[in-house]
Write a protein that holds these residues in place. Structure first.
Motif, PDB file in Angstrom:
ATOM      1  N   VAL A 150       0.909  -0.992  -0.048  1.00 55.01           N
ATOM      2  CA  VAL A 150       0.013  -0.025  -0.082  1.00 55.01           C
ATOM      3  C   VAL A 150       0.714   1.236   0.022  1.00 55.01           C
ATOM      4  O   VAL A 150       0.487   2.154  -0.606  1.00 55.01           O
ATOM      5  N   ARG A 182      -6.183  -3.126   1.550  1.00 52.54           N
ATOM      6  CA  ARG A 182      -7.412  -2.039   1.312  1.00 52.54           C
ATOM      7  C   ARG A 182      -8.666  -2.477   2.289  1.00 52.54           C
ATOM      8  O   ARG A 182      -9.327  -1.597   2.916  1.00 52.54           O
TER       9      ARG A 182
ATOM     10  N   LEU B   5     -12.048   2.332  -0.997  1.00 55.09           N
ATOM     11  CA  LEU B   5     -10.992   2.763  -0.955  1.00 55.09           C
ATOM     12  C   LEU B   5     -10.289   3.326  -2.239  1.00 55.09           C
ATOM     13  O   LEU B   5      -9.531   4.444  -1.988  1.00 55.09           O
ATOM     14  N   ASN B   6     -10.738   2.953  -3.281  1.00 51.38           N
ATOM     15  CA  ASN B   6     -10.176   3.301  -4.574  1.00 51.38           C
ATOM     16  C   ASN B   6     -10.687   4.618  -5.092  1.00 51.38           C
ATOM     17  O   ASN B   6     -10.091   5.355  -5.674  1.00 51.38           O
TER      18      ASN B   6
END
Lengths: 198, 113
Positions: A150, A182, B5-6
């Motif tokens: 990440v 994520r 989250l993207n």
């Protein structure tokens, strides 16, 4: 400013001389690679580990394994893999990760986190340092391998192919780790929102 | 709050976008003496490993040679009077070949006969 007249560093020649146990060449090689190594070490530095100690460990590994270097990848890539794996080994050694709690954040960090979770605005420029600290604290909640992926994807904006070159992992594995990381971050945000700032 | 989250508006993406603007101004040149220390340590370590190997390997060869010579010297007689010099038919009775002439019991039995 770099000296324009300075000759380019002869990496291949230097490596040959190091293999012949030339100490001056070994010193030049360390000096040449130090910026690359220290940048990796600083961005993946585990808690309570001195960056210079970790950098030294990376270089010692590099010299020990020099005979194994076959030239399949550029030498700096090979060294960066050693640096990354050394950092990951240290991060793995720190089995316990501190819990992320509102109470442990500074006033500024808590304000920034509160703001990004309650509105859609960008973080203000003067809060960038607090955002930077927050990101590192949040990343600290992930497993070392996931953390690395990440960090490289979202902070350093590397592509999957570039991460594969740096770490030596295959691209599918990187995608799996990114997905897992994520998901964990998403949960963490949901949890933080549920608890809210006390 | 966005769940993906993207998604660029997700808090994570806004935090990382802001964090990226922080420039690391720290010096990236090696501290004074770092390269010298690391180079010396690395080469010394390499030499230590090599010299240890060389020392033990040479000693091992020397000891092996001495042992081999010693065992040849001790068994010189047996080697000379071994089955190599015996006629082809002699191997039929293995006991005859293997029994040493100096065996005390054999000598006593021989005298008794």
């Amino acid at each position: 400013m770099p000296d324009e007249a300075a000759p380019a560093f002869d990496l291949a020649g230097c490596l040959d001389r190091v293999r012949q146990r030339d100490q001056a060449a070994a010193r030049d090689l360390v000096d040449h690679l130090y910026p690359l190594v220290i940048r990796i070490v600083r961005s993946h530095l585990p808690r309570r580990v001195a960056e210079e100690d970790l950098a030294q460990e990376v270089f010692m590994k590099m010299f020990t394994r020099l005979a194994q270097y076959q030239g399949a990848v550029p030498f700096p890539h090979w060294v960066s893999r050693i640096a990354v794996t050394t950092c990951i080994d240290h991060l793995r050694a720190q089995k316990r990760r501190p819990e992320f709690r509102w109470a442990d954040l500074s006033e500024n960090e808590a304000d920034v986190l509160d703001a990004v979770m309650t509105n859609e605005n960008d973080v203000q420029a003067n809060d960038a340092m607090a955002a930077h600290e927050l990101v590192h604290k949040l990343l600290g909640q992930l497993k070392p391998d996931d953390q690395l992926v990440v960090r490289l994807l979202d902070l350093e904006q590397k592509t999957i192919a570039e991460i594969a070159a740096i770490t030596g992992w295959n691209q599918s594995l990187i995608k799996v780790r990114a997905f897992r990381a994520r998901r964990k971050l998403r949960k963490l945000f949901q949890e933080l929102q549920r608890k809210e700032r006390s | 709050m966005n769940q993906n989250l993207n998604e660029p508006r997700h808090p994570w993406m806004r935090l990382t976008a802001s964090a990226r603007t922080v420039r690391d101004e720290r010096d990236v040149t090696a501290p004074y003496g770092f390269a010298t220390r690391v180079a010396a340590l690395a080469l010394a370590q390499e030499r230590k490993v090599t010299s240890l190997f060389e020392r033990f390997a040479l000693r091992a060869v020397g000891i092996a040679c001495l042992l081999a010579l010693g065992s040849v010297a001790l068994n010189y007689g047996a080697l000379m009077s071994g089955p190599a010099g015996a006629p082809a038919g002699a191997m039929a009775n293995v006991d005859d070949v293997l029994l040493p002439n100096t065996d005390a019991v054999a000598v006593v039995l021989d005298i008794a006969d």
